[in-house]
Scaffold this motif. Sequence first.
Motif, PDB file in Angstrom:
ATOM      1  N   ASP A  91       0.825  -1.209   0.000  1.00 45.99           N
ATOM      2  CA  ASP A  91       0.000   0.000   0.000  1.00 45.99           C
ATOM      3  C   ASP A  91       0.858   1.259   0.000  1.00 45.99           C
ATOM      4  OD1 ASP A  91      -2.676   1.310   0.277  1.00 45.99           O
ATOM      5  OD2 ASP A  91      -1.824   2.003   2.183  1.00 45.99           O
ATOM      6  N   VAL A  92       2.158   1.106   0.222  1.00 43.00           N
ATOM      7  CA  VAL A  92       3.077   2.256   0.291  1.00 43.00           C
ATOM      8  C   VAL A  92       4.281   1.989  -0.599  1.00 43.00           C
ATOM      9  CG1 VAL A  92       2.390   3.022   2.589  1.00 43.00           C
ATOM     10  CG2 VAL A  92       4.136   1.255   2.348  1.00 43.00           C
ATOM     11  N   PHE A  93       4.897   3.077  -1.091  1.00 46.14           N
ATOM     12  CA  PHE A  93       5.910   2.945  -2.132  1.00 46.14           C
ATOM     13  C   PHE A  93       7.007   3.984  -1.950  1.00 46.14           C
ATOM     14  CE2 PHE A  93       1.654   1.866  -3.439  1.00 46.14           C
ATOM     15  CZ  PHE A  93       1.817   0.528  -3.790  1.00 46.14           C
ATOM     16  N   PRO A  94       8.193   3.711  -2.504  1.00 46.11           N
ATOM     17  CA  PRO A  94       9.282   4.678  -2.371  1.00 46.11           C
ATOM     18  C   PRO A  94       9.022   5.977  -3.108  1.00 46.11           C
ATOM     19  CG  PRO A  94       9.918   2.868  -3.812  1.00 46.11           C
ATOM     20  CD  PRO A  94       8.629   2.477  -3.186  1.00 46.11           C
ATOM     21  N   GLU A  95       8.192   5.924  -4.147  1.00 44.66           N
ATOM     22  CA  GLU A  95       7.799   7.125  -4.870  1.00 44.66           C
ATOM     23  C   GLU A  95       6.301   7.062  -5.100  1.00 44.66           C
ATOM     24  OE1 GLU A  95       8.726   9.518  -9.082  1.00 44.66           O
ATOM     25  OE2 GLU A  95       9.901   7.744  -8.533  1.00 44.66           O
ATOM     26  N   GLU A  96       5.601   8.116  -4.700  1.00 48.29           N
ATOM     27  CA  GLU A  96       4.145   8.152  -4.837  1.00 48.29           C
ATOM     28  C   GLU A  96       3.710   9.434  -5.535  1.00 48.29           C
ATOM     29  OE1 GLU A  96       2.432   7.561  -0.960  1.00 48.29           O
ATOM     30  OE2 GLU A  96       3.383   5.607  -0.687  1.00 48.29           O
ATOM     31  N   PRO A  97       2.830   9.299  -6.542  1.00 51.21           N
ATOM     32  CA  PRO A  97       2.265   8.092  -7.128  1.00 51.21           C
ATOM     33  C   PRO A  97       3.348   7.192  -7.751  1.00 51.21           C
ATOM     34  CG  PRO A  97       1.062  10.048  -7.862  1.00 51.21           C
ATOM     35  CD  PRO A  97       2.302  10.524  -7.200  1.00 51.21           C
ATOM     36  N   PRO A 128       5.463   5.583 -10.416  1.00 44.54           N
ATOM     37  CA  PRO A 128       5.770   6.066 -11.767  1.00 44.54           C
ATOM     38  C   PRO A 128       5.253   5.118 -12.844  1.00 44.54           C
ATOM     39  CG  PRO A 128       7.729   6.085 -10.365  1.00 44.54           C
ATOM     40  CD  PRO A 128       6.678   5.331  -9.620  1.00 44.54           C
ATOM     41  N   ALA A 129       4.838   5.674 -13.955  1.00 46.25           N
ATOM     42  CA  ALA A 129       4.438   4.850 -15.098  1.00 46.25           C
ATOM     43  C   ALA A 129       5.626   3.985 -15.511  1.00 46.25           C
ATOM     44  CB  ALA A 129       4.007   5.742 -16.265  1.00 46.25           C
ATOM     45  N   GLY A 130       5.348   2.738 -15.840  1.00 47.15           N
ATOM     46  CA  GLY A 130       6.413   1.826 -16.234  1.00 47.15           C
ATOM     47  C   GLY A 130       7.054   1.092 -15.083  1.00 47.15           C
ATOM     48  N   LEU A 189       6.261  -2.597 -10.361  1.00 44.83           N
ATOM     49  CA  LEU A 189       5.187  -2.878  -9.417  1.00 44.83           C
ATOM     50  C   LEU A 189       3.836  -3.003 -10.109  1.00 44.83           C
ATOM     51  CD1 LEU A 189       6.309  -0.384  -6.648  1.00 44.83           C
ATOM     52  CD2 LEU A 189       6.216  -2.878  -6.398  1.00 44.83           C
ATOM     53  N   LEU A 190       3.703  -2.364 -11.257  1.00 49.35           N
ATOM     54  CA  LEU A 190       2.430  -2.382 -11.984  1.00 49.35           C
ATOM     55  C   LEU A 190       2.316  -3.543 -12.959  1.00 49.35           C
ATOM     56  CD1 LEU A 190       2.229   1.453 -12.751  1.00 49.35           C
ATOM     57  CD2 LEU A 190       1.205   0.204 -10.833  1.00 49.35           C
ATOM     58  N   THR A 191       3.402  -4.241 -13.190  1.00 50.68           N
ATOM     59  CA  THR A 191       3.387  -5.294 -14.214  1.00 50.68           C
ATOM     60  C   THR A 191       3.833  -6.663 -13.715  1.00 50.68           C
ATOM     61  OG1 THR A 191       5.630  -4.661 -14.915  1.00 50.68           O
ATOM     62  CG2 THR A 191       3.779  -3.633 -16.075  1.00 50.68           C
ATOM     63  N   THR A 192       4.425  -6.743 -12.547  1.00 49.00           N
ATOM     64  CA  THR A 192       4.893  -8.042 -12.044  1.00 49.00           C
ATOM     65  C   THR A 192       3.707  -8.875 -11.586  1.00 49.00           C
ATOM     66  OG1 THR A 192       6.981  -7.063 -11.315  1.00 49.00           O
ATOM     67  CG2 THR A 192       6.385  -9.195 -10.376  1.00 49.00           C
TER      68      THR A 192
END
Length: 350
Positions: free
Chosen positions: A282-288, A290-292, A295-298
């Motif tokens: 629910d938390v990330f090193p950079e928010e929002p 980044p595109a690409g 985390l969004l594709t694995t």
Amino acid sequence: MTTRVLAAGDLFVRNRLFIDALRAAAPGDLEFAELTLPWPVEPFGRVAEVDEASGTEERLIEALRGARICVTQMAPLTRRVLEACPDLELFGISRGGPVNANLEAATEHGVAVCYAPGRNAGATAEHTLALILAAVRRIPQTHGDLVAGQWRGDYYRYEAVGFELLGSTVGLVGCGAVGRRVARMLAALGAKVLVHDPYLDGLGDLADVAELVPLDDLLARAQIVSLHARATPQTTGMIGAAQIAAMAPGSIIVNCARGALLDYEAACDAVESGHLFAAAFDVFPEEPIPAGSRLLTTPNVIVTPHLAGASKQTAANAARIIAEDVGRHLRGEPLLHCANPGALTVPRPA
């Protein structure tokens, strides 16, 4: 004597919550000014020297004219704001930590900063449990396949199915207000709970449901590792490639605490290789995110947009906790959650 208060709420902790809580908890004649900040529709970010803030110094300075007290969640308390607002004496930040305040400058100016620890503990604990269950039972993936027209019976293969919490071992890294609630939830579901927290001398009332262990022991034994530590210089990057490699094959890692705790590249590598069954964040090193981003594709990585603490109760709790300290301040009583007690000894302008 009338006390001017600025309610600088946003679209989550709204001004009406602050004002209602202050009227219930604070004595005397209060006069309110209001400023509405754009978070969360507009992401928070850095404002001058403070982080995770919303709005601008200029708008806050203008709204603070004549105010002795400000209650907010996201407004930036910067050196410039403090220098421009000599009447200010108390700045209440309705968050678990006052990250959007320059505490050194506030102390120099005699402005006490209070905050609201534990405000979102219940919501975050429930979201953590939800992510654990979603990861173990592959709920997002199977839902996505089904609405896309695919009936994936192959998920029933032995190699593809997850495991039950009943009888599983779950390790919690950090055991503050959120971790303690998660521990009790998991124990109620029949899980064995391990806890690593170097700041604890013992588990207290959790001794009946959890075991306090070193981090290496927790990583080796737990099928699920959930992070609940604060981000400090000591905890930043504490779970990296070596720690993930030490986890049991087929295990799961969950983070609803802070993005700085974890090496996300290493986590994605471990999920892709099959070493980890899944991961949920629910938390990330950079928010929002980044595109690409991987985390969004694995596959088998579940992500939610930093909303673990988002509940109506959290917003109400945030306003109430701050209002109670405002009441203490106006009655001349010690603040319960003061981040810079040194400010209380600085002489105020006559």
